[in-house]
Structures are given as C-alpha cells and as structure tokens.
Design an enzyme around this catalytic site. Structure first.
Site, PDB file in Angstrom:
ATOM      1  N   GLU A   1       0.833  -1.336   0.074  1.00  0.00           N
ATOM      2  CA  GLU A   1      -0.109   0.012  -0.021  1.00  0.00           C
ATOM      3  C   GLU A   1       0.955   1.112  -0.137  1.00  0.00           C
ATOM      4  OE1 GLU A   1      -2.993   0.390   3.365  1.00  0.00           O
ATOM      5  OE2 GLU A   1      -2.614   2.539   3.323  1.00  0.00           O
TER       6      GLU A   1
ATOM      7  N   ARG B   1       1.602  10.291   0.838  1.00  0.00           N
ATOM      8  CA  ARG B   1       1.985  11.543   1.945  1.00  0.00           C
ATOM      9  C   ARG B   1       3.300  12.217   1.252  1.00  0.00           C
ATOM     10  NH1 ARG B   1       1.610   7.649   7.278  1.00  0.00           N
ATOM     11  NH2 ARG B   1      -0.505   6.630   6.563  1.00  0.00           N
TER      12      ARG B   1
ATOM     13  N   THR C   1      -3.690   6.430   2.358  1.00  0.00           N
ATOM     14  CA  THR C   1      -3.829   7.954   2.569  1.00  0.00           C
ATOM     15  C   THR C   1      -4.490   8.650   1.679  1.00  0.00           C
ATOM     16  OG1 THR C   1      -1.877   7.572   3.752  1.00  0.00           O
ATOM     17  CG2 THR C   1      -2.398   9.616   3.792  1.00  0.00           C
TER      18      THR C   1
ATOM     19  N   LYS D   1     -10.878  -0.147   7.286  1.00  0.00           N
ATOM     20  CA  LYS D   1      -9.767   0.012   8.028  1.00  0.00           C
ATOM     21  C   LYS D   1     -10.166   0.358   9.335  1.00  0.00           C
ATOM     22  CE  LYS D   1      -5.784   3.166   7.517  1.00  0.00           C
ATOM     23  NZ  LYS D   1      -4.473   2.973   6.900  1.00  0.00           N
TER      24      LYS D   1
HETATM   25  C1  3PG Z   1      -1.439   3.924   8.126  1.00  0.00           C
HETATM   26  O1  3PG Z   1      -1.505   4.804   7.434  1.00  0.00           O
HETATM   27  O2  3PG Z   1      -1.890   2.715   8.231  1.00  0.00           O
HETATM   28  C2  3PG Z   1      -0.445   3.897   9.289  1.00  0.00           C
HETATM   29  O3  3PG Z   1       0.574   4.992   9.092  1.00  0.00           O
HETATM   30  C3  3PG Z   1       0.407   2.670   9.667  1.00  0.00           C
HETATM   31  O4  3PG Z   1       0.765   2.863  11.181  1.00  0.00           O
HETATM   32  P1  3PG Z   1       2.144   2.377  11.642  1.00  0.00           P
HETATM   33  O5  3PG Z   1       3.005   3.251  11.417  1.00  0.00           O
HETATM   34  O6  3PG Z   1       1.958   2.521  13.238  1.00  0.00           O
HETATM   35  O7  3PG Z   1       2.290   0.830  11.269  1.00  0.00           O
END
Ligand code: 3PG
Length: 210
Positions: free
Chosen positions: A41, A45, A68, A128
């Site tokens: 994924e 960002r 995102t 999610k």
């Molecule tokens: C996401 O967008 O799913 C998160 O940034 C993932 O979170 P993590 O960095 O704690 O794994």
C-alpha cells in the site's frame, strides 16, 4: 474487485510504505518480493509518492494499492495509474461512491459504531481500523464485532511483529497493515536486507496462524 480481496486475504498482511525518493521505489519492491510479500500500500504522503506508485505499478508481480487517499483528485490519480485498491484513513461517502462507479476496491477507515454503521449501510464489508492500537486495538475490534458480526476489519497503526499474531487469529480481522515491515527510515537508508527480513518474519507468523 473480488479477486483483489481474495489476494489480500491470502497475504493477510499489507506493508504500508512511505516513499520519500522515487529512486527507492523499485529496490523497495524487490525487497518486499524477496521477503515473500508481493503486496504493498503506497501512501500518498510525500511529493514523490505518485511517481513511486507509477513505477511500482509497472511491476506485474506485485499487488499494488494506494493509501492515505483523502480527496477525489488523489483517488483519480491513483486509479488512472492502475492501483488495484484504495485505502482511506477516514470515512468519506463521496470517495466510496466514486470508487463504486470506478469498480475498484475501496477500504474506508471506520473506527466508531457510527462510522461502521454508515459503511455497512453503503454495502461495505471491510473497513480499515486506524489507528488501531490508539483506538483500543483488538479488544475494541472484538467489542465492535458484537453489533457488527459480518464486518471485517483491516487494522493498522501500532501493529508490529510482537502483537501481530493475536490480531490474525481473530476471525473479524481480515488482514493487518503497517509500516513495521518497511519502516520509512529503512526505505530512506536503503536498508533492503532489514525490509526483506521483517517481511519474511511477518509471513512466517501468517503461515503459522492459517
Ligand atoms: C497507516 O497509514 O496505516 C499507518 O501509518 C500505519 O501505522 P504504523 O506506522 O503504526 O504501522
């Protein structure tokens, strides 16, 4: 769309990646594939994220989605490039409807009963759950499964090699995502061996719970 869902369910873990430099896109995917995790994924960002997505999508041996996604413009950019699934951090019915028209899997963020009801009432069966550990983690997912027994969750946020197993053992958890397998600084530093190793270790957990 169903084929994408089936493939995601087969992997059960999805590395979430933040790519600061497009030149890292291909070596990163090589490391994921070498770690036996040909799924990713790509989060939108950074300035380079769409260019990175474009390069990765060119690889036919990867299941590539985008994360995102918070605007329709981002959605369309990713869709045009050929992303197989779209993950949104929160719940946006506009993006969801747009995704249905484009016939692409959208996994919307939903953590409260209200958001989950909204998602369910729009025909969504997979949300999610983000940021999972901050929103109660597995205990919260178990509690939410009471009123929403058919909903499946894709928790991300605070998941790592140490707490992965109980998530995957829960029947409401469809798959887990996160950056622990390909940390942003590892990608920046080109620490491909670390990424390969972290993926391979996570895959071992998946194999042991199936
Ligand atoms: C996401 O967008 O799913 C998160 O940034 C993932 O979170 P993590 O960095 O704690 O794994």
């Amino acid at each position: 769309m169903n084929e994408t869902l089936n493939m995601l369910f087969r992997h059960r873990i999805i590395p979430t990646v933040v790519i600061d430099d497009v030149s890292k896109a291909i070596p990163l995917t090589d490391a994921l594939v070498a770690g036996r995790l040909p799924v990713v994924e790509v989060t939108l960002r950074t300035a380079d994220s769409l260019a990175a997505l474009e390069r990765i999508i060119d690889r036919r041996d990867m299941l590539v989605g985008v994360g995102t996604v918070t605007t329709l413009a981002q959605f369309d950019a990713a869709w045009r490039l050929g992303a197989r699934f779209v993950v949104t951090p929160g719940f946006d019915d506009n993006i969801l409807r747009h995704g249905n028209r484009r016939d692409i899997l959208v996994i919307p963020g939903a953590v409260t009963p209200t958001e989950i009801m909204q998602a369910q009432n729009m025909g969504v069966s997979l949300v999610k759950y983000f940021p999972s550990e901050s929103f109660g983690g597995l205990r919260a997912i178990e509690a939410l499964s009471g009123p929403f027994p058919k909903m499946r969750f894709f928790p991300t946020g605070g998941i790592n090699q140490d707490n992965l197993r109980p998530y995957l053992e829960n029947r409401s958890v469809f798959a887990c995502g996160g950056t622990w397998m390909a940390k942003r600084e590892w990608v920046k530093d080109g620490a491909w061996d670390k990424i390969q190793k972290a993926c391979a270790e996570a895959v071992e957990v998946v194999r042991s719970v199936v």
